[in-house]
Design a protein around this motif. Structure first.
Motif, short mmCIF file in Angstrom:
data_model
loop_
_atom_site.label_atom_id
_atom_site.label_comp_id
_atom_site.label_asym_id
_atom_site.label_seq_id
_atom_site.Cartn_x
_atom_site.Cartn_y
_atom_site.Cartn_z
N THR A 50 0.85 -1.19 0.00
CA THR A 50 0.00 0.00 0.00
C THR A 50 0.89 1.25 0.00
N ASP A 61 -2.88 0.72 -3.91
CA ASP A 61 -2.32 -0.62 -3.75
C ASP A 61 -1.63 -1.05 -5.04
N GLY A 215 -6.09 1.22 2.60
CA GLY A 215 -5.50 0.29 1.65
C GLY A 215 -5.52 -1.14 2.19
#
Ligand SMILES: Cc1cc2nc3c(=O)[nH]c(=O)nc-3n(C[C@H](O)[C@H](O)[C@H](O)COP(=O)(O)OP(=O)(O)OC[C@H]3O[C@@H](n4cnc5c(N)ncnc54)[C@H](O)[C@@H]3O)c2cc1C
Length: 456
Positions: A50, A61, A215
């Motif tokens: 992330t 990501d 993320g």
């Protein structure tokens, strides 16, 4: 200093990625077993990467992008109070097909998306009868005289045989490219890179999701917090003894040099069984004879922020022979698969597919060479000679997509491989024993855990 600390545990797990972190949580919190998790990096999550934009806090990501809603996957997020959403945050992009070897535009037109999806639906029908033989693991892999012929033919031939060519561009560009030139790979291994659940995901029969904030690393950070001191970070096994009665591992922290001895009744190996990873595990000749047959792809992803890329573009590498509509023609690895706009300022995601021996340095050189070719040939916003790729992030994901030759499959490789399960108190999970998808590995773990617990 002096004598190492000694930990006594029911199960020791090596590798804190998808398969290992999940198993550690379930063994400890759902089955009340004491565990230790050994992770060589300073975080959990393995192939999750992330990126956090320092200025805005926005995340992207560039490793694992989303999770297939296989069996109880969504519940696993819920137990850590992580809210999930449909996960599709990527901007709509203009795809430009280019041969990265020459910089020439490839006048390639993929089938319409309705044709592609129709082919994927048909593909799922064809492969559905084989699911229990290959997914989520090889427990029911057929005996050598019963292996379906289609498993062993090249995937390109398989797609042609069943009239599924229209599905190839989608299969390749989502996850099939992980094995490199997928047309050449034996069908059963191509199916491990895009199989049942991916086909369901693409045709709306199965959900795909990711955390709504933080993320994908958010999940693994929550697992890390939950497991606390039961994780030994920055640590690898340096020496081991494995018997039918249990295992004893010496584990070194590479930051502090501290050695901890872990004595456990069971070992769960959740790292790829490569030579480097297996060295400290005191493998018997017959164990190594089996595991050494695997070959791997090495995948690398990163983010670059050179302003010469046109935002909103997805530069996709195809050989010139793919034009105008040859859907089964792909580049051979090692190669740069694409430069893809992320939606964040000038950031582009780079995807590089290596072979068994590719290193991170070689992957970066390959990316630089492809970039130079694109620059020189005028494919980018300015035509200049050379420019250094400006890396904002880079990650080595491999080795992954473990596979063996067709001859080895025919000689009973998977039966030999699964004989390792449980021998010398050692159990095996991860991509090589299942397939390379996060939640499919969780499902595989769910099936493995009762076996690990037998007699414990
Ligand atoms: C670019 C990319 C995108 C992907 N996108 C998706 C996606 O969108 N959805 C999806 O489901 N899957 C995706 N995958 C696949 C998925 O991430 C993998 O299948 C999965 O992570 C494999 O899990 P694993 O537990 O086998 O290995 P990993 O997750 O790699 O975990 C292995 C862990 O072990 C550690 N380790 C390695 N060696 C040692 C050692 N010797 N000692 C101790 N620790 C060690 C590593 O640091 C790592 O944390 C993607 C993969 C890549 C490369």
């Amino acid at each position: 200093t002096g004598l190492p600390d000694v930990l006594h545990r029911d199960v020791v797990v090596i590798g804190g990625g998808a398969s290992g972190a999940y198993a550690a949580v379930r063994l400890r919190d759902d089955f009340n077993k004491s565990i230790a998790l050994i992770e060589k990096r300073d975080r959990l999550g393995g192939m999750v990467n992330t990126y956090v934009d320092e200025k805005t806090g926005a995340t992207y990501d560039y490793g694992v992008q989303s999770f297939l809603n296989v069996s109880k996957a969504a519940e696993f997020f819920a137990r850590f109070n992580i809210s999930i959403g449909s996960g599709s945050t990527s901007p709509s992009l203009i795809t430009e097909y280019i041969d990265f070897n020459t910089g020439k535009k490839v006048d390639f037109t993929p089938p319409s998306s309705s044709k592609q999806l129709a082919a994927i639906a048909k593909f799922l029908k064809v492969i559905e009868p084989w699911e229990s033989m290959l997914s989520p693991g090889y427990w029911n892999f057929p005996q050598t005289n019963n292996i379906p012929e289609d498993f062993l033919i090249p995937f390109g031939e398989f797609l042609t045989k069943y009239g599924l060519e229209d599905g190839a561009p989608l299969i390749y560009s989502t996850t099939g490219l992980g094995v490199g030139n997928m047309s050449e790979v034996a069908t059963m291994f191509a199916l491990q890179s895009f199989g049942w659940d991916m086909a369901r995901g693409m045709t709306g029969k199965m959900g795909l999701f990711s955390p709504t904030s933080g993320g994908n690393q958010a999940l693994y950070n929550a697992i890390a917090k939950n497991l606390g001191d039961d994780v030994l970070y920055s640590s690898t096994v340096i020496d081991s003894r494995r018997t039918e009665f249990g295992v004893s591992l010496a584990v070194r922290n590479h930051k502090t040099n501290k050695v901890t001895r872990i004595i456990a009744r069971r070992l769960l190996v959740a790292i790829e069984p490569t030579e480097v990873n297996m060295k400290p595990l005191d493998l018997s000749p017959s164990e190594w004879n089996t595991l050494s047959k695997f070959t791997y792809s090495n995948e690398f992803t990163g983010l670059v922020d050179n302003a010469v890329f046109n935002t909103s573009y997805y530069y996709f590498n195809l050989p010139s022979t793919a034009a105008p509509n040859h859907y089964l023609v792909f580049q051979d690895e090692p190669m740069v698969a694409s430069f893809q706009y992320t939606g964040l300022e000038h950031l582009f995601r780079v995807m590089i597919i290596g072979n068994t021996t590719s290193t991170a340095d070689e992957a970066k050189v390959l990316a630089q060479n492809s970039f130079n070719t694109l620059l020189k040939s005028g494919r980018l916003s300015k035509s200049i000679r050379d420019q250094k790729l400006s890396w904002a992030a880079f990650s080595m994901h491999g080795p992954m997509h473990a596979r063996v030759s067709v001859d080895q499959v025919k000689c009973g490789f998977f039966q030999d491989l699964y004989k390792l399960q449980g021998a010398r108190s050692t159990w095996w999970t991860g991509g090589a024993f299942s397939a390379n998808f996060q939640t499919q590995l969780w499902q595989f773990d769910d099936g493995l855990i009762p076996k690990i617990l037998e007699g414990l």
